[in-house]
Motif scaffolding. Structure first.
Motif, PDB file in Angstrom:
ATOM      1  N   MET A   1       0.209  -1.058  -0.097  1.00 36.13           N
ATOM      2  CA  MET A   1       0.191  -0.341  -0.001  1.00 36.13           C
ATOM      3  C   MET A   1       1.030   1.212  -0.030  1.00 36.13           C
ATOM      4  O   MET A   1       1.639   1.318   0.820  1.00 36.13           O
ATOM      5  N   HIS A   2       0.436   2.525  -0.946  1.00 28.81           N
ATOM      6  CA  HIS A   2       1.028   2.990  -0.851  1.00 28.81           C
ATOM      7  C   HIS A   2       0.392   4.781  -0.152  1.00 28.81           C
ATOM      8  O   HIS A   2      -0.730   4.606   0.154  1.00 28.81           O
ATOM      9  N   ASP A   3       1.055   4.631   0.922  1.00 26.43           N
ATOM     10  CA  ASP A   3       1.263   6.010   2.044  1.00 26.43           C
ATOM     11  C   ASP A   3       1.034   7.123   0.275  1.00 26.43           C
ATOM     12  O   ASP A   3       2.049   7.986  -0.149  1.00 26.43           O
ATOM     13  N   VAL A   4      -0.366   8.406   0.823  1.00 29.26           N
ATOM     14  CA  VAL A   4      -0.382   9.300  -0.270  1.00 29.26           C
ATOM     15  C   VAL A   4      -0.386  10.735   0.910  1.00 29.26           C
ATOM     16  O   VAL A   4      -1.073  10.593   1.593  1.00 29.26           O
ATOM     17  N   THR A   5       0.938  11.066   0.493  1.00 32.14           N
ATOM     18  CA  THR A   5       1.300  12.497   1.102  1.00 32.14           C
ATOM     19  C   THR A   5       1.038  13.937  -0.084  1.00 32.14           C
ATOM     20  O   THR A   5       1.618  14.605   0.507  1.00 32.14           O
ATOM     21  N   ALA A   6       1.114  13.372  -1.632  1.00 29.69           N
ATOM     22  CA  ALA A   6       1.181  14.218  -2.587  1.00 29.69           C
ATOM     23  C   ALA A   6      -0.444  14.492  -2.584  1.00 29.69           C
ATOM     24  O   ALA A   6      -0.619  13.475  -3.645  1.00 29.69           O
ATOM     25  N   LEU A   7      -1.010  15.974  -3.460  1.00 31.69           N
ATOM     26  CA  LEU A   7      -2.411  15.530  -4.402  1.00 31.69           C
ATOM     27  C   LEU A   7      -2.273  16.505  -5.259  1.00 31.69           C
ATOM     28  O   LEU A   7      -2.054  17.194  -4.688  1.00 31.69           O
ATOM     29  N   SER A   8      -2.355  16.465  -6.709  1.00 29.51           N
ATOM     30  CA  SER A   8      -2.961  17.117  -7.733  1.00 29.51           C
ATOM     31  C   SER A   8      -4.092  16.980  -8.326  1.00 29.51           C
ATOM     32  O   SER A   8      -4.820  15.767  -7.954  1.00 29.51           O
ATOM     33  N   VAL A   9      -5.133  18.275  -7.807  1.00 30.51           N
ATOM     34  CA  VAL A   9      -6.082  18.347  -8.543  1.00 30.51           C
ATOM     35  C   VAL A   9      -6.277  18.760  -9.573  1.00 30.51           C
ATOM     36  O   VAL A   9      -5.765  20.315  -9.870  1.00 30.51           O
ATOM     37  N   VAL A  10      -6.465  18.784 -10.211  1.00 27.33           N
ATOM     38  CA  VAL A  10      -6.329  19.284 -12.478  1.00 27.33           C
ATOM     39  C   VAL A  10      -7.789  19.932 -12.171  1.00 27.33           C
ATOM     40  O   VAL A  10      -8.954  19.033 -12.515  1.00 27.33           O
ATOM     41  N   GLY A  11      -8.471  21.334 -12.741  1.00 23.62           N
ATOM     42  CA  GLY A  11      -9.505  21.732 -12.720  1.00 23.62           C
ATOM     43  C   GLY A  11      -9.516  22.628 -11.560  1.00 23.62           C
ATOM     44  O   GLY A  11     -10.322  22.449 -10.344  1.00 23.62           O
ATOM     45  N   ALA A  12      -9.889  24.145 -11.524  1.00 27.77           N
ATOM     46  CA  ALA A  12      -9.572  24.821 -10.121  1.00 27.77           C
ATOM     47  C   ALA A  12     -10.925  25.976 -10.210  1.00 27.77           C
ATOM     48  O   ALA A  12     -10.900  26.713  -9.528  1.00 27.77           O
ATOM     49  N   GLY A  13     -12.025  24.828 -10.596  1.00 30.34           N
ATOM     50  CA  GLY A  13     -13.135  25.135 -10.357  1.00 30.34           C
ATOM     51  C   GLY A  13     -13.969  25.549  -9.135  1.00 30.34           C
ATOM     52  O   GLY A  13     -13.000  25.111  -7.722  1.00 30.34           O
ATOM     53  N   ALA A  14     -15.578  25.082  -8.240  1.00 28.95           N
ATOM     54  CA  ALA A  14     -15.740  24.657  -7.316  1.00 28.95           C
ATOM     55  C   ALA A  14     -15.751  23.829  -6.539  1.00 28.95           C
ATOM     56  O   ALA A  14     -14.594  24.091  -5.480  1.00 28.95           O
ATOM     57  N   MET A  15     -15.460  22.790  -7.508  1.00 28.54           N
ATOM     58  CA  MET A  15     -14.847  21.476  -6.887  1.00 28.54           C
ATOM     59  C   MET A  15     -13.779  21.496  -6.668  1.00 28.54           C
ATOM     60  O   MET A  15     -13.009  20.825  -5.455  1.00 28.54           O
ATOM     61  N   GLY A  16     -12.962  21.410  -7.229  1.00 28.45           N
ATOM     62  CA  GLY A  16     -11.495  21.833  -6.825  1.00 28.45           C
ATOM     63  C   GLY A  16     -10.756  22.482  -6.442  1.00 28.45           C
ATOM     64  O   GLY A  16     -10.152  21.797  -5.105  1.00 28.45           O
ATOM     65  N   HIS A  17     -11.677  23.787  -6.767  1.00 26.73           N
ATOM     66  CA  HIS A  17     -11.140  24.908  -4.594  1.00 26.73           C
ATOM     67  C   HIS A  17     -11.252  23.908  -3.493  1.00 26.73           C
ATOM     68  O   HIS A  17     -10.419  23.483  -2.668  1.00 26.73           O
ATOM     69  N   GLY A  18     -12.352  23.237  -3.484  1.00 30.94           N
ATOM     70  CA  GLY A  18     -12.871  22.686  -3.008  1.00 30.94           C
ATOM     71  C   GLY A  18     -12.068  22.001  -1.854  1.00 30.94           C
ATOM     72  O   GLY A  18     -11.984  21.136  -0.712  1.00 30.94           O
ATOM     73  N   LEU A  19     -11.664  20.938  -2.893  1.00 31.14           N
ATOM     74  CA  LEU A  19     -10.746  19.527  -2.751  1.00 31.14           C
ATOM     75  C   LEU A  19     -10.158  20.167  -1.825  1.00 31.14           C
ATOM     76  O   LEU A  19      -9.222  19.514  -0.655  1.00 31.14           O
ATOM     77  N   ALA A  20      -8.846  21.205  -2.882  1.00 32.20           N
ATOM     78  CA  ALA A  20      -7.461  21.729  -2.327  1.00 32.20           C
ATOM     79  C   ALA A  20      -7.535  22.211  -0.813  1.00 32.20           C
ATOM     80  O   ALA A  20      -7.280  21.689  -0.045  1.00 32.20           O
ATOM     81  N   VAL A  21      -8.791  22.410  -0.253  1.00 35.08           N
ATOM     82  CA  VAL A  21      -9.143  23.414   0.682  1.00 35.08           C
ATOM     83  C   VAL A  21      -9.247  22.000   1.932  1.00 35.08           C
ATOM     84  O   VAL A  21      -8.289  22.190   2.680  1.00 35.08           O
TER      85      VAL A  21
END
Length: 316
Positions: A1-21
């Motif tokens: 199992m890989h640990d997740v430490t880095a996430l990329s979100v493609v698309g900075a709209g309403a959902m994208g910025h909310g995911l980043a938050v």
């Protein structure tokens, strides 16, 4: 199992910025990618507003700048996803657009999970664009706003590997969200199938003159939805008695809506340009700005989340 430490979100709209938050608040390093600088600038502003809102509601203790330090905003897709353990695509709900993005993601990454936040498009249809990387492709459908709602649908496509599903579920759990595992790539997954079944019945009741828009809204919001915030439909049946629900279902199911289209109550308003809060009118009229209307919604959802959190804490 890989640990997740880095996430990329493609698309900075309403959902994208909310995911980043949400993911930045959960401790991940997040790269938010978009093809327009204006979209990234807007996302940066909305990021701060969302964190401030969560702090004002007592849901977090982090200040906006601390969370913002975990987020990198970039126009470069290739460099923006190069170090990601998981990539979540949140671009527009257009199959060709998503396929183009996934073709680029498959080339730019070799090991990352490639997830789509689509709410209705087929994961298999998206994965067709990247046959050599189809095992890494899955659905990861967050419900809006992602920093308030806990369930996240993890959708298995025909070619999605077990490892991809496990990594994606681990990522969701790692940011304090609850994965809903969708084992088959069916239209609408779980959430939208349930939501639109309710919507279809509500539209049918209004079109048949059974009850007004206002009263149907009230019945669902203050009755069904209030109870559903505490217990789901299967637990509801257990409490009431499966024999009772079977008897009611046998008599009621034949009378429920089975319309193939959205019906006049919705179609008529769309034709009239009454498409919702952005136009000032939909099923209801709105004097307030769209952001004020959505803020009221978020405040109510936050109040429910606080109550559920406090109840869970008191029962430990």
């Amino acid at each position: 199992m890989h640990d997740v430490t880095a996430l990329s979100v493609v698309g900075a709209g309403a959902m994208g910025h909310g995911l980043a938050v949400h993911c930045a608040l959960a401790g991940l390093d997040v790269t938010l990618v978009d093809h327009r600088q204006a979209n990234l600038d807007t996302a940066r502003d909305r990021f701060g507003e969302a964190v401030t809102f969560l702090a004002s509601e007592g849901l977090i203790g982090t200040d906006p700048e601390t969370a913002l330090d975990r987020v990198d905003f970039t126009l470069g897709l290739t460099t923006g996803v190069a170090d990601a353990d998981v990539v979540v695509e949140t671009v527009s709900e257009d199959l060709d657009t998503k396929r183009d993005v996934f073709e680029r993601l498959a080339t730019a990454t070799s090991d990352a999970v490639l997830a789509s936040n689509t709410s209705g498009l087929s994961i298999d249809d998206i994965a067709e664009a990247v046959p050599d990387a189809a095992g890494r492709v899955a659905g990861c459908h967050w419900w809006y706003p992602p920093y308030l709602l806990r369930p996240v649908e993890v959708v298995r496509g025909t070619h999605t590997t077990d490892e991809t599903v496990e990594r994606l579920c681990a990522f969701v759990e790692g940011v304090d969200r609850d994965p809903v595992l969708v084992e088959r790539d069916v239209p609408g997954f779980v959430w939208n199938r349930v939501q639109f079944a309710v919507v279809r019945e509500c539209l049918h009741l209004v079109s048949e003159g059974v009850a007004s828009v206002e009263d149907v809204d009230r019945a669902v919001r203050d009755g069904y939805a209030t109870r559903t915030a505490a217990i789901g439909p299967f637990e509801t049946m257990d409490i009431a008695g499966l024999d009772l629900f079977q008897t009611i279902a046998e008599g009621l199911f034949p009378h429920l809506a089975d319309d193939d289209g959205p019906g006049d109550p919705l179609a008529e308003r769309v034709r009239e340009g009454r498409t919702g809060i952005d136009t000032g009118a939909g099923f209801f009229d709105y004097d307030d700005a769209p952001e004020t209307v959505t803020r009221r919604r978020d405040e109510r959802v936050a109040a429910i989340q606080r109550a559920l959190r406090d109840d869970e804490a008191s029962s430990r």
